[in-house]
Write a protein that holds these residues in place. Structure first.
Motif, PDB file in Angstrom:
ATOM      1  N   LEU A 193       0.808  -1.222   0.000  1.00 44.95           N
ATOM      2  CA  LEU A 193       0.000   0.000   0.000  1.00 44.95           C
ATOM      3  C   LEU A 193       0.841   1.272   0.000  1.00 44.95           C
ATOM      4  O   LEU A 193       0.365   2.335   0.400  1.00 44.95           O
ATOM      5  N   ARG A 194       2.084   1.184  -0.444  1.00 49.02           N
ATOM      6  CA  ARG A 194       3.001   2.316  -0.332  1.00 49.02           C
ATOM      7  C   ARG A 194       2.443   3.573  -1.011  1.00 49.02           C
ATOM      8  O   ARG A 194       2.432   4.664  -0.421  1.00 49.02           O
ATOM      9  N   ASP A 195       2.009   3.463  -2.263  1.00 52.66           N
ATOM     10  CA  ASP A 195       1.533   4.641  -2.997  1.00 52.66           C
ATOM     11  C   ASP A 195       0.263   5.214  -2.376  1.00 52.66           C
ATOM     12  O   ASP A 195       0.115   6.441  -2.270  1.00 52.66           O
ATOM     13  N   LEU A 196      -0.658   4.337  -1.983  1.00 46.61           N
ATOM     14  CA  LEU A 196      -1.908   4.803  -1.375  1.00 46.61           C
ATOM     15  C   LEU A 196      -1.640   5.564  -0.094  1.00 46.61           C
ATOM     16  O   LEU A 196      -2.211   6.636   0.146  1.00 46.61           O
ATOM     17  N   PHE A 197      -0.750   5.052   0.735  1.00 47.43           N
ATOM     18  CA  PHE A 197      -0.499   5.667   2.035  1.00 47.43           C
ATOM     19  C   PHE A 197       0.392   6.902   1.943  1.00 47.43           C
ATOM     20  O   PHE A 197       0.576   7.610   2.934  1.00 47.43           O
ATOM     21  N   ALA A 198       0.937   7.180   0.756  1.00 44.33           N
ATOM     22  CA  ALA A 198       1.734   8.389   0.571  1.00 44.33           C
ATOM     23  C   ALA A 198       0.879   9.572   0.125  1.00 44.33           C
ATOM     24  O   ALA A 198       1.337  10.709   0.110  1.00 44.33           O
ATOM     25  N   LYS A 199      -0.395   9.310  -0.219  1.00 40.81           N
ATOM     26  CA  LYS A 199      -1.264  10.364  -0.718  1.00 40.81           C
ATOM     27  C   LYS A 199      -1.839  11.202   0.417  1.00 40.81           C
ATOM     28  O   LYS A 199      -2.042  10.728   1.530  1.00 40.81           O
ATOM     29  N   ASP A 200      -2.119  12.452   0.104  1.00 37.94           N
ATOM     30  CA  ASP A 200      -2.837  13.326   1.028  1.00 37.94           C
ATOM     31  C   ASP A 200      -4.199  12.688   1.316  1.00 37.94           C
ATOM     32  O   ASP A 200      -4.916  12.310   0.387  1.00 37.94           O
ATOM     33  N   GLU A 213      -9.976   0.952  -3.672  1.00 42.42           N
ATOM     34  CA  GLU A 213     -10.391  -0.266  -4.374  1.00 42.42           C
ATOM     35  C   GLU A 213      -9.287  -0.760  -5.313  1.00 42.42           C
ATOM     36  O   GLU A 213      -9.033  -1.965  -5.412  1.00 42.42           O
ATOM     37  N   ASN A 214      -8.622   0.162  -6.002  1.00 37.99           N
ATOM     38  CA  ASN A 214      -7.551  -0.221  -6.923  1.00 37.99           C
ATOM     39  C   ASN A 214      -6.367  -0.821  -6.164  1.00 37.99           C
ATOM     40  O   ASN A 214      -5.713  -1.745  -6.658  1.00 37.99           O
ATOM     41  N   ALA A 215      -6.094  -0.311  -4.963  1.00 33.06           N
ATOM     42  CA  ALA A 215      -4.982  -0.834  -4.174  1.00 33.06           C
ATOM     43  C   ALA A 215      -5.284  -2.224  -3.629  1.00 33.06           C
ATOM     44  O   ALA A 215      -4.379  -3.053  -3.487  1.00 33.06           O
ATOM     45  N   LEU A 216      -6.551  -2.491  -3.345  1.00 25.86           N
ATOM     46  CA  LEU A 216      -6.930  -3.781  -2.756  1.00 25.86           C
ATOM     47  C   LEU A 216      -7.276  -4.834  -3.809  1.00 25.86           C
ATOM     48  O   LEU A 216      -7.213  -6.038  -3.520  1.00 25.86           O
ATOM     49  N   ARG A 217      -7.620  -4.410  -5.018  1.00 28.22           N
ATOM     50  CA  ARG A 217      -8.119  -5.334  -6.042  1.00 28.22           C
ATOM     51  C   ARG A 217      -7.167  -6.501  -6.344  1.00 28.22           C
ATOM     52  O   ARG A 217      -7.625  -7.631  -6.560  1.00 28.22           O
ATOM     53  N   ASP A 223     -14.652 -20.322  -8.137  1.00 28.95           N
ATOM     54  CA  ASP A 223     -15.181 -21.224  -9.163  1.00 28.95           C
ATOM     55  C   ASP A 223     -16.550 -20.770  -9.675  1.00 28.95           C
ATOM     56  O   ASP A 223     -16.941 -21.101 -10.795  1.00 28.95           O
ATOM     57  N   ASP A 224     -17.259 -20.024  -8.822  1.00 32.95           N
ATOM     58  CA  ASP A 224     -18.581 -19.531  -9.228  1.00 32.95           C
ATOM     59  C   ASP A 224     -18.497 -18.215 -10.000  1.00 32.95           C
ATOM     60  O   ASP A 224     -19.510 -17.619 -10.340  1.00 32.95           O
ATOM     61  N   GLY A 225     -17.267 -17.742 -10.251  1.00 34.17           N
ATOM     62  CA  GLY A 225     -17.084 -16.508 -11.000  1.00 34.17           C
ATOM     63  C   GLY A 225     -17.190 -15.253 -10.168  1.00 34.17           C
ATOM     64  O   GLY A 225     -17.028 -14.144 -10.688  1.00 34.17           O
ATOM     65  N   LYS A 226     -17.442 -15.394  -8.876  1.00 37.82           N
ATOM     66  CA  LYS A 226     -17.594 -14.233  -8.009  1.00 37.82           C
ATOM     67  C   LYS A 226     -16.254 -13.878  -7.362  1.00 37.82           C
ATOM     68  O   LYS A 226     -15.412 -14.735  -7.141  1.00 37.82           O
ATOM     69  N   ARG A 227     -16.082 -12.588  -7.083  1.00 42.17           N
ATOM     70  CA  ARG A 227     -14.870 -12.135  -6.410  1.00 42.17           C
ATOM     71  C   ARG A 227     -14.912 -12.543  -4.942  1.00 42.17           C
ATOM     72  O   ARG A 227     -15.927 -12.400  -4.268  1.00 42.17           O
ATOM     73  N   ARG A 228     -13.783 -13.026  -4.469  1.00 44.24           N
ATOM     74  CA  ARG A 228     -13.680 -13.411  -3.065  1.00 44.24           C
ATOM     75  C   ARG A 228     -12.409 -12.813  -2.472  1.00 44.24           C
ATOM     76  O   ARG A 228     -11.407 -12.638  -3.169  1.00 44.24           O
ATOM     77  N   HIS A 231      -6.646  -8.405   5.673  1.00 44.44           N
ATOM     78  CA  HIS A 231      -5.689  -7.696   6.520  1.00 44.44           C
ATOM     79  C   HIS A 231      -5.461  -6.272   6.013  1.00 44.44           C
ATOM     80  O   HIS A 231      -5.453  -5.313   6.804  1.00 44.44           O
ATOM     81  N   LEU A 232      -5.278  -6.136   4.701  1.00 46.95           N
ATOM     82  CA  LEU A 232      -5.014  -4.814   4.137  1.00 46.95           C
ATOM     83  C   LEU A 232      -6.231  -3.906   4.278  1.00 46.95           C
ATOM     84  O   LEU A 232      -6.094  -2.707   4.561  1.00 46.95           O
ATOM     85  N   ARG A 233      -7.408  -4.467   4.073  1.00 44.82           N
ATOM     86  CA  ARG A 233      -8.623  -3.659   4.229  1.00 44.82           C
ATOM     87  C   ARG A 233      -8.747  -3.143   5.660  1.00 44.82           C
ATOM     88  O   ARG A 233      -9.114  -1.984   5.880  1.00 44.82           O
ATOM     89  N   GLN A 234      -8.395  -3.980   6.627  1.00 45.27           N
ATOM     90  CA  GLN A 234      -8.454  -3.552   8.022  1.00 45.27           C
ATOM     91  C   GLN A 234      -7.441  -2.447   8.295  1.00 45.27           C
ATOM     92  O   GLN A 234      -7.723  -1.482   9.017  1.00 45.27           O
ATOM     93  N   ILE A 235      -6.253  -2.550   7.703  1.00 45.34           N
ATOM     94  CA  ILE A 235      -5.226  -1.523   7.882  1.00 45.34           C
ATOM     95  C   ILE A 235      -5.691  -0.196   7.288  1.00 45.34           C
ATOM     96  O   ILE A 235      -5.549   0.862   7.914  1.00 45.34           O
TER      97      ILE A 235
END
Length: 396
Positions: A131-138, A148-152, A159-164, A171-175
Motif C-alpha cells: 500500500l506504499r503509494d496509497l499511504f503516501a497520498k494526502d 479499491e484499486n490498491a486492494l483489487r 469457481d462460481d465466477g464471483k470475487r472473493r 488484513h489490508l482492508r483492516q489496515i
C-alpha cells in the motif's frame, strides 16, 4: 509581488514560469474581498500552486490550497481557502494534527495503540509491501476508487465466477480502515473507506495437508529440521506441544522458563493476557538441552540481542506442507481425542475464557494433562502404542 488577472482560467494558464525562480502573483481586483485576502499563485518551473498567508494565533502561516488546473481560478482557490481556514480554526488541519497522509494517520494510531511492537511492525511491513503509494497520498485526495484499486490485486475469482477476498485482502482492508478512521477523527474529513463493498472471504484453510486418521508425519518433519537447524526445529516442536502461536513462541525469554516447576510463562497472548502454562516432560528435556547464549530461548543468528525473526513459513516433506498454525490444529486434535474438557483445552491454547466460571477459574491446567496431550501426539505420530495412553488415562 507581480500582479496578474487570476479570475479567469485562460489568464492563469498564460502565466509563464521564470527559469530558476518561483514567482508569486496576486490579483489586486479582489483586494476588497475578505475571503480572497492573502491568496497568491506561486509559479515554479513546473507547477502553479495556490497558497494563502494569514496571521493565526499571532503567527504568520502560509497554507497550501491546491494546484492549477485542479483549482483553475482564484475563486476556486478562495472556496478551498474557506474550508482550509475552518480546519485551521478548529485545529483539524494537516499541520495542527500532524496528519497529512494515510501513513501519518497510521503512525498516529500506532502511537496511541496498546498492541505489541510485532503488530506495529506488521502494519508497517504490509503498507510498504502492498500500500506504499496509497499511504503516501494526502488523505483529502484519497478516493474510494484509489482504495479499491490498491486492494483489487488481493481479490480472487472463485469457481462460481464471483470475487472473493483472500486473507491478505482482509488484513489490508483492516489496515486501510484503521488509518482512515484515525484520519477522519482528527481531520474531520469523510471516511471514504466506509464505502468499500462487501466481498465474500475465501473459505479459510483450516486443515492440515495429511490424513489425521493415518500416522502423523509431523514429528519426523521436525526431527529433520532439527538436524539442519536445532533452534528452528526446537521452535516447531515447542509450538506443537504447547499450541503457541509462532509470534509468542519465538519471543520467549529464558526468564520465562521454569524447568524445575515445569512451567512456561508467555506474555502478551493474542487476547493480551499473560499466562503461565504447564509443559510436558518432553519439552522440559528439549528446553533443558538447548544452549543459552542470549536472554532469548531462540536468539537471532546474527544478533543475539534479538529473538529469531521466524521459524520459517512451513515444513515440507514428501509433498506434505505444514504451517506454524497447523501446530495449534494438531495440538487441539490430540487434546479432543483424549475427550478433555473444552475449557481445559481453551486454557492450554491460551484462548479467552468463555462463561462466568472462566472468570473465577484460577487455572485448570496441570502438568499431568500436558503429558497426556504430549503422549497422544506421540501416539498419532506412531511413537507409542495406544495402550500406553489408555493406561495413563485410567490412572487419572
Amino acid at each position: 509581488m507581480p500582479h496578474h488577472e487570476l479570475a479567469k482560467r485562460p489568464d492563469v494558464a498564460k502565466i509563464k514560469p521564470v527559469p530558476g525562480k518561483t514567482t508569486s502573483y496576486s490579483d489586486p481586483s479582489l483586494k476588497n474581498d475578505p475571503d480572497a485576502r492573502g491568496i497568491r499563485l506561486m509559479v515554479g518551473a513546473t507547477t502553479k500552486t495556490w497558497v494563502i498567508t494569514r496571521r493565526i494565533d499571532d503567527k504568520v502561516r502560509t497554507i497550501t490550497l491546491g494546484s492549477f488546473p485542479d483549482l483553475p481560478t482564484i475563486f476556486d482557490a478562495r472556496d478551498a481557502a474557506k474550508a482550509k481556514m475552518a480546519a485551521v480554526t478548529t485545529g483539524t488541519d494537516a499541520q495542527s494534527t500532524g496528519i497529512n497522509t494515510l501513513r501519518d494517520a497510521m503512525e498516529n494510531h500506532i502511537a496511541n495503540s496498546t498492541a505489541s511492537a510485532d503488530t506495529h511492525d506488521y502494519y508497517r511491513t504490509q503498507i510498504d509491501r502492498h500500500l506504499r503509494d496509497l499511504f503516501a497520498k494526502d488523505v483529502e485526495k484519497v478516493t474510494l476508487a484509489d482504495i479499491e484499486n490498491a486492494l483489487r490485486p488481493h481479490l480472487r475469482i472463485g469457481d462460481d465466477g464471483k470475487r472473493r477476498a483472500t486473507a491478505t485482502y482482509g488484513h489490508l482492508r483492516q489496515i486501510v480502515s484503521t488509518a482512515f478512521k484515525q484520519a477522519s477523527a482528527h481531520r474531520r474529513i469523510p471516511n471514504v473507506a466506509d464505502g468499500l463493498g462487501r466481498v465474500k472471504p475465501v473459505p479459510p484453510k483450516n486443515r492440515v495437508q495429511f490424513d489425521v486418521d493415518e500416522r502423523w508425519p509431523i514429528l519426523d518433519m521436525i526431527a529433520a529440521k532439527k538436524e539442519r537447524n536445532l533452534l528452528v526445529g526446537a521452535g516447531w516442536e515447542l509450538m506443537l506441544f504447547t499450541a503457541l502461536r509462532s509470534i509468542n513462541a519465538k519471543s520467549i525469554r529464558w526468564s520465562d522458563v521454569d524447568l524445575e516447576r515445569k512451567r512456561l510463562r508467555v506474555v502478551s497472548l493474542k487476547n493480551d493476557q499473560d499466562v503461565s502454562f504447564p509443559i510436558c516432560d518432553r519439552l522440559v528435556d528439549l528446553l533443558g538441552a538447548l544452549p543459552r547464549t542470549s536472554e532469548w530461548v531462540f536468539p537471532h543468528r546474527n544478533d543475539p540481542s534479538r529473538h529469531v525473526a521466524s521459524f520459517g513459513r512451513e515444513l515440507v516433506a514428501d509433498g506434505v506442507r505444514v504451517a506454524p498454525h497447523d501446530m495449534r490444529r494438531l495440538f487441539t486434535t490430540a487434546a479432543r481425542r483424549l475427550r478433555l474438557s473444552p475449557y481445559v483445552i481453551d486454557q492450554f491454547r491460551g484462548d479467552t475464557e468463555k462463561g462466568v466460571q472462566g472468570v473465577y477459574d484460577q487455572g485448570s491446567m496441570d502438568h499431568a494433562t500436558a503429558n497426556l496431550i504430549a503422549q497422544q501426539i506421540e501416539v498419532e505420530c506412531g511413537l507409542l502404542p495406544d495402550s500406553t495412553v489408555v493406561r495413563l488415562a485410567e490412572m487419572r
